[in-house]
Design a protein around this motif. Structure first.
Motif, mmCIF file in Angstrom:
data_model
loop_
_atom_site.group_PDB
_atom_site.id
_atom_site.type_symbol
_atom_site.label_atom_id
_atom_site.label_comp_id
_atom_site.label_asym_id
_atom_site.label_seq_id
_atom_site.Cartn_x
_atom_site.Cartn_y
_atom_site.Cartn_z
ATOM 1 N N ILE A 1 18.787 -19.460 -16.320
ATOM 2 C CA ILE A 1 18.916 -20.373 -15.197
ATOM 3 C C ILE A 1 20.346 -20.355 -14.678
ATOM 4 C CG2 ILE A 1 17.018 -21.836 -15.975
ATOM 5 C CD1 ILE A 1 19.156 -23.878 -16.815
ATOM 6 N N THR A 2 20.492 -20.702 -13.409
ATOM 7 C CA THR A 2 21.805 -20.663 -12.760
ATOM 8 C C THR A 2 22.110 -22.017 -12.111
ATOM 9 O OG1 THR A 2 21.020 -19.963 -10.582
ATOM 10 C CG2 THR A 2 21.436 -18.209 -12.228
ATOM 11 N N ASP A 3 23.274 -22.098 -11.523
ATOM 12 C CA ASP A 3 23.672 -23.304 -10.800
ATOM 13 C C ASP A 3 22.681 -23.647 -9.691
ATOM 14 O OD1 ASP A 3 26.115 -24.039 -12.115
ATOM 15 O OD2 ASP A 3 27.050 -22.300 -11.184
ATOM 16 N N HIS A 4 22.123 -22.629 -9.050
ATOM 17 C CA HIS A 4 21.156 -22.864 -7.965
ATOM 18 C C HIS A 4 19.960 -23.671 -8.473
ATOM 19 C CE1 HIS A 4 18.628 -22.271 -4.480
ATOM 20 N NE2 HIS A 4 17.685 -21.815 -5.281
ATOM 21 N N GLY A 5 19.418 -23.290 -9.612
ATOM 22 C CA GLY A 5 18.273 -24.002 -10.177
ATOM 23 C C GLY A 5 18.609 -25.430 -10.550
ATOM 24 N N ILE A 6 19.787 -25.630 -11.132
ATOM 25 C CA ILE A 6 20.216 -26.985 -11.506
ATOM 26 C C ILE A 6 20.398 -27.840 -10.258
ATOM 27 C CG2 ILE A 6 22.020 -28.359 -12.628
ATOM 28 C CD1 ILE A 6 20.291 -26.636 -14.538
ATOM 29 N N GLU A 7 21.004 -27.278 -9.232
ATOM 30 C CA GLU A 7 21.194 -28.020 -7.974
ATOM 31 C C GLU A 7 19.849 -28.398 -7.365
ATOM 32 O OE1 GLU A 7 22.988 -30.213 -5.431
ATOM 33 O OE2 GLU A 7 24.354 -28.938 -6.544
ATOM 34 N N MET A 8 18.854 -27.507 -7.452
ATOM 35 C CA MET A 8 17.513 -27.825 -6.943
ATOM 36 C C MET A 8 16.952 -29.055 -7.664
ATOM 37 S SD MET A 8 16.333 -25.838 -4.517
ATOM 38 C CE MET A 8 14.570 -26.028 -4.689
ATOM 39 N N LEU A 9 17.066 -29.070 -8.986
ATOM 40 C CA LEU A 9 16.577 -30.221 -9.749
ATOM 41 C C LEU A 9 17.299 -31.501 -9.346
ATOM 42 C CD1 LEU A 9 16.316 -28.861 -13.400
ATOM 43 C CD2 LEU A 9 14.427 -29.587 -11.937
ATOM 44 N N LEU A 10 18.614 -31.424 -9.279
ATOM 45 C CA LEU A 10 19.410 -32.615 -8.967
ATOM 46 C C LEU A 10 19.137 -33.140 -7.561
ATOM 47 C CD1 LEU A 10 22.769 -31.547 -10.623
ATOM 48 C CD2 LEU A 10 21.215 -33.348 -11.412
ATOM 49 N N SER A 11 18.876 -32.257 -6.628
ATOM 50 C CA SER A 11 18.669 -32.703 -5.248
ATOM 51 C C SER A 11 17.222 -33.098 -4.944
ATOM 52 C CB SER A 11 19.148 -31.634 -4.267
ATOM 53 O OG SER A 11 18.406 -30.450 -4.425
ATOM 54 N N HIS A 12 16.247 -32.610 -5.722
ATOM 55 C CA HIS A 12 14.845 -32.905 -5.427
ATOM 56 C C HIS A 12 14.181 -33.866 -6.416
ATOM 57 C CE1 HIS A 12 15.361 -29.324 -2.921
ATOM 58 N NE2 HIS A 12 14.372 -29.826 -2.222
ATOM 59 N N CYS A 13 14.864 -34.228 -7.473
ATOM 60 C CA CYS A 13 14.303 -35.153 -8.469
ATOM 61 C C CYS A 13 15.162 -36.417 -8.491
ATOM 62 C CB CYS A 13 14.265 -34.497 -9.853
ATOM 63 S SG CYS A 13 13.221 -33.029 -9.940
ATOM 64 N N PRO A 14 14.901 -37.346 -7.587
ATOM 65 C CA PRO A 14 15.768 -38.521 -7.447
ATOM 66 C C PRO A 14 15.793 -39.442 -8.662
ATOM 67 C CG PRO A 14 13.773 -38.788 -6.154
ATOM 68 C CD PRO A 14 13.771 -37.377 -6.673
ATOM 69 N N LEU A 15 14.796 -39.357 -9.528
ATOM 70 C CA LEU A 15 14.747 -40.213 -10.712
ATOM 71 C C LEU A 15 15.397 -39.566 -11.933
ATOM 72 C CD1 LEU A 15 11.085 -41.566 -10.405
ATOM 73 C CD2 LEU A 15 13.211 -42.609 -9.581
ATOM 74 N N LEU A 16 15.837 -38.318 -11.802
ATOM 75 C CA LEU A 16 16.412 -37.598 -12.939
ATOM 76 C C LEU A 16 17.666 -38.311 -13.436
ATOM 77 C CD1 LEU A 16 16.042 -35.062 -14.689
ATOM 78 C CD2 LEU A 16 17.591 -33.877 -13.136
ATOM 79 N N ARG A 17 17.643 -38.701 -14.710
ATOM 80 C CA ARG A 17 18.758 -39.428 -15.314
ATOM 81 C C ARG A 17 19.382 -38.706 -16.498
ATOM 82 N NH1 ARG A 17 17.949 -41.410 -11.143
ATOM 83 N NH2 ARG A 17 17.476 -43.563 -10.640
ATOM 84 N N HIS A 18 18.613 -37.832 -17.153
ATOM 85 C CA HIS A 18 19.083 -37.181 -18.374
ATOM 86 C C HIS A 18 18.916 -35.672 -18.241
ATOM 87 C CE1 HIS A 18 19.018 -41.235 -19.954
ATOM 88 N NE2 HIS A 18 17.767 -41.331 -19.520
#
Length: 162
Positions: free
Chosen positions: A74-91
């Motif tokens: 996985i790369t920064d792109h994938g992490i950014e996708m998660l962070l920007s599209h999963c508003p409830l992500l806390r952990h």
């Protein structure tokens, strides 16, 4: 994956024992089954790439926690996708991943960020993480050199583990 199809409403999914899990297998999951996922453990799923993270980001609106430790493709792109599209992500657990920059735009909702195991974080990335994440309460990382000035800037964090 058979369990995911048998239990469509399961909110906690642990695929950490699935070292042969591929993007293709993730992309073949019925997206309606992922709508209820709140916790996803993909530790040691070393064949997964950003394609899987993009699918997760688009299909898991209730995701609160994800463990991607030792998912080296996985790369920064994938992490950014998660962070920007999963508003409830806390952990977010990224233990053992050495090649991420950690300079993201959408990390303001994180409460726990774990970057242990061989992750060598620079002080600028470290400070950026804290400035971008005002709700951060627990931060774990392998950081071998940090100035006293940088430590003073993170006084609001309840738990910092080096």
């Amino acid at each position: 994956l058979k369990l995911i199809h048998q239990h469509p409403c399961a909110g906690i999914i642990d695929l950490s024992a699935s070292s042969k899990l591929t993007d293709r297998a993730i992309l073949e999951i019925d997206p309606t089954r992922a709508k209820s996922w709140s916790q996803l453990n993909l530790t040691n799923c070393t064949l997964l790439t950003d394609r899987s993270l993009e699918w997760i980001a688009k299909n898991c609106p209730h995701l609160i926690s994800i463990d991607l430790s030792h998912c080296h493709l996985i790369t920064d792109h994938g992490i950014e996708m998660l962070l920007s599209h999963c508003p409830l992500l806390r952990h977010l657990f990224l233990n053992g991943l050495d090649d991420l920059s950690l300079i993201y735009q959408s990390e303001q909702n994180l409460h726990t960020w774990s970057l242990q195991d061989r992750f060598h974080l620079t002080e600028p990335s470290f400070l950026h993480s804290f400035k971008q994440s005002p709700s951060l309460k627990t931060w774990e990382a392998s950081l071998y050199s940090i100035s006293n000035e940088a430590l003073l800037q993170i006084r609001h964090i309840q738990k910092v583990i080096f």
